[in-house]
Scaffold this active site. Structure first.
Site, PDB file in Angstrom:
ATOM      1  N   GLU A  90      -8.622   5.240   8.675  1.00  0.00           N
ATOM      2  CA  GLU A  90      -8.439   6.336   9.507  1.00  0.00           C
ATOM      3  C   GLU A  90      -8.140   5.727  10.762  1.00  0.00           C
ATOM      4  OE1 GLU A  90     -12.190   8.787   9.484  1.00  0.00           O
ATOM      5  OE2 GLU A  90     -12.012   8.939   7.363  1.00  0.00           O
TER       6      GLU A  90
ATOM      7  N   GLY B 278     -10.872   1.461  10.717  1.00  0.00           N
ATOM      8  CA  GLY B 278      -9.653   0.465  10.140  1.00  0.00           C
ATOM      9  C   GLY B 278     -10.876  -0.335   9.583  1.00  0.00           C
TER      10      GLY B 278
ATOM     11  N   GLY C 277      -7.965  -7.073  -5.530  1.00  0.00           N
ATOM     12  CA  GLY C 277      -7.143  -6.246  -4.949  1.00  0.00           C
ATOM     13  C   GLY C 277      -6.377  -7.528  -3.887  1.00  0.00           C
TER      14      GLY C 277
ATOM     15  N   ARG D 283      23.480 -28.732   3.244  1.00  0.00           N
ATOM     16  CA  ARG D 283      24.090 -28.238   4.630  1.00  0.00           C
ATOM     17  C   ARG D 283      24.231 -29.583   5.330  1.00  0.00           C
ATOM     18  NH1 ARG D 283      26.967 -25.504   8.621  1.00  0.00           N
ATOM     19  NH2 ARG D 283      26.029 -25.809  10.544  1.00  0.00           N
TER      20      ARG D 283
ATOM     21  N   GLY E 196      20.929 -20.984  12.465  1.00  0.00           N
ATOM     22  CA  GLY E 196      21.206 -19.319  12.579  1.00  0.00           C
ATOM     23  C   GLY E 196      21.241 -18.730  11.549  1.00  0.00           C
TER      24      GLY E 196
ATOM     25  N   GLU F  82      -5.361  -5.007   3.584  1.00  0.00           N
ATOM     26  CA  GLU F  82      -6.729  -5.087   2.455  1.00  0.00           C
ATOM     27  C   GLU F  82      -7.511  -5.967   3.026  1.00  0.00           C
ATOM     28  OE1 GLU F  82      -6.394  -4.678  -1.279  1.00  0.00           O
ATOM     29  OE2 GLU F  82      -4.366  -3.662  -1.127  1.00  0.00           O
ATOM     30  N   GLY F  83      -8.048  -5.603   4.309  1.00  0.00           N
ATOM     31  CA  GLY F  83      -8.899  -6.440   5.270  1.00  0.00           C
ATOM     32  C   GLY F  83      -8.074  -7.647   6.031  1.00  0.00           C
TER      33      GLY F  83
ATOM     34  N   GLU G 216      -9.482 -12.052   9.978  1.00  0.00           N
ATOM     35  CA  GLU G 216     -10.565 -12.023  10.626  1.00  0.00           C
ATOM     36  C   GLU G 216     -11.840 -11.318   9.638  1.00  0.00           C
ATOM     37  OE1 GLU G 216      -8.042 -10.642  12.003  1.00  0.00           O
ATOM     38  OE2 GLU G 216      -7.528 -12.312  13.493  1.00  0.00           O
TER      39      GLU G 216
END
Ligand SMILES: Cc1cc2nc3c(=O)[nH]c(=O)nc-3n(C[C@H](O)[C@H](O)[C@H](O)COP(=O)(O)OP(=O)(O)OC[C@H]3O[C@@H](n4cnc5c(N)ncnc54)[C@H](O)[C@@H]3O)c2cc1C
Length: 387
Positions: free
Chosen positions: A126, A130, A245, A271, A344, A367-368, A371
């Site tokens: 909400e 959080g 999850g 490259r 680039g 999902e948390g 922290e």
């Protein structure tokens, strides 16, 4: 110790990865350009996923799913999640909290999800609640044999493309030794219920074609059978679901980091500057070695955690928290260094790196947050020592 997957698990991973390469990745550019997942495309991918058995493969066999164990499902998740989220989610892996459903809930909600006819969104967060979910203000109040729900949820992923919501709301308060605590309960509600508005969410930096929405509940009436678990058992349902999850987030991050790394290594080998492949310069080669180490550690932690979940080790919530922190933060480092490796070109939409870089950021938040994961891990360390 034998870390090799079984033949069946190898086949599952190869199938998921091949499906992703063939059916999803070719559409990534369209989604990036339009920020929209066409409904026909979603249904087409879902139909093909059902045909090869990938759809709802995490759901128990008793409900009509494939009943995969956690190691096998994590491999499928890794295979599918090389693609951008909106496409990867066309192969629906329902919230495993649906496995807690019973009776009429199974008939009305779960079976149609497993058949690919419906999909759910999950609403906990909400504007004022959080990380601190227990402070949620959305309330369900008893009225005869019904519950009447009022409140607002935000950041709700893909609600506008869903059919029902798994909603968490306060149904009262209890006196506990730690003070008054909200009683949180879980409900399943069709998104076309009278009084329920699915409003546009926020524009955000990543995940094109994968919207978030605001849900407003204005005297939404639901019946007793729509409550999952008992009254006040919402967090019990959440706790069983959140660990796995979070492991799914770790698998997604590992998959995307591997893809970014492959682009970077190939570029570094092809490259040439100053007459030689840039990967032979220590300034590019050593970060590639660091990324390879990061990725190996991520994979070991991810798969070991999945194995511990299958073996029903105690405290797997902390294991899942570790995997989420490592893999989501590692994805950030790998995406950044992969761009640096490509110079680039790394910033141009011709390569998937700038998208992977943008999409990576939310993984440390939803999902948390990182922290909160560290809080889960450190609390357990203290608990073990009686502190
Ligand atoms: C794109 C997107 C999609 C989402 N989808 C969904 C969804 O489908 N369903 C759903 O319910 N939610 C969803 N979320 C919400 C997501 O889970 C929350 O954003 C997340 O839990 C953090 O809450 P918050 O954003 O309110 O941050 P806050 O809780 O306000 O945190 C802000 C900062 O403070 C830190 N912090 C807070 N408390 C502590 C503490 N005790 N110790 C240390 N640090 C702390 C946090 O780590 C963070 O860095 C989504 C979010 C986003 C961005």
């Amino acid at each position: 110790m034998d870390f090799r997957p079984t033949e069946e698990q190898t086949l599952l991973y190869d199938t998921a990865r091949a499906f992703c390469e063939k059916e999803m990745i070719p559409h990534e550019t369209l989604l990036e350009k339009t920020d929209h997942l066409p409904r026909e495309l979603e249904l087409d991918i879902r139909r093909k996923a059902i045909a090869v058995g990938l759809h709802a493969c995490n759901m128990p066999e008793s409900l009509g799913g494939a009943g995969l164990d956690c190691v096998s499902f994590t491999l499928v998740e890794k295979g599918l999640s090389r693609a951008s989220r909106a496409l990867a989610e066309c192969v629906h892996r329902p919230s495993n909290l649906l496995a807690a459903c019973q009776g009429e809930q199974i008939k009305h909600f779960v079976e149609p999800v497993i058949r690919g006819e419906k999909r759910e969104c999950v609403a906990m967060t909400e504007p004022d609640a959080g990380s601190d979910l227990k402070s949620m203000k959305t309330r369900a109040v008893r009225d005869g044999s019904d519950w009447v729900i009022n409140g607002t949820k935000h950041f709700i992923s893909n609600a506008e493309n869903s059919d029902f919501v798994v909603l968490f709301a306060a149904t009262g308060e209890d006196e506990t030794p730690a003070g008054r605590r909200k009683r949180i309960s879980c409900f399943l509600i069709d998104l076309d219920a009278p009084g329920l508005e699915v409003a546009k969410g926020y524009d955000h930096m990543g995940h094109r074609g994968h919207p978030n929405n605001i849900l407003r509940f204005d005297n939404v009436r639901v019946q007793d059978w729509q409550m999952v678990g008992g009254e006040g058992e919402g967090f019990k349902v959440v706790n069983e679901w959140l660990g796995p999850g979070r492991l799914t987030v770790a698998a997604v991050c590992q998959a995307r980091a591997e893809r970014a790394f492959e682009v970077a290594v190939d570029h570094a080998a092809q490259r040439k500057q100053f007459g030689q492949p840039i990967g032979r310069f220590q300034g590019i080669g050593f970060p590639l070695a660091d990324m390879a180490i990061d990725l190996r550690l991520g994979d070991l932690l991810l798969m070991n955690t999945a194995w511990r979940v299958d073996q029903q080790f105690p405290n797997v919530a902390e294991d899942c928290a570790m995997a989420k922190v490592w893999c989501s933060e590692m994805l950030g480092r790998v995406a950044d260094q992969s761009i640096q490796t490509c110079g680039g070109m790394g910033l141009m939409a011709d390569l998937p790196l700038e998208r992977i870089f943008r999409d990576a950021r939310v993984e440390r938040i939803w999902e948390g947050t990182s922290e909160i994961q560290r809080l889960i891990i450190s609390r357990q360390l203290m608990r073990e020592r009686g502190a």
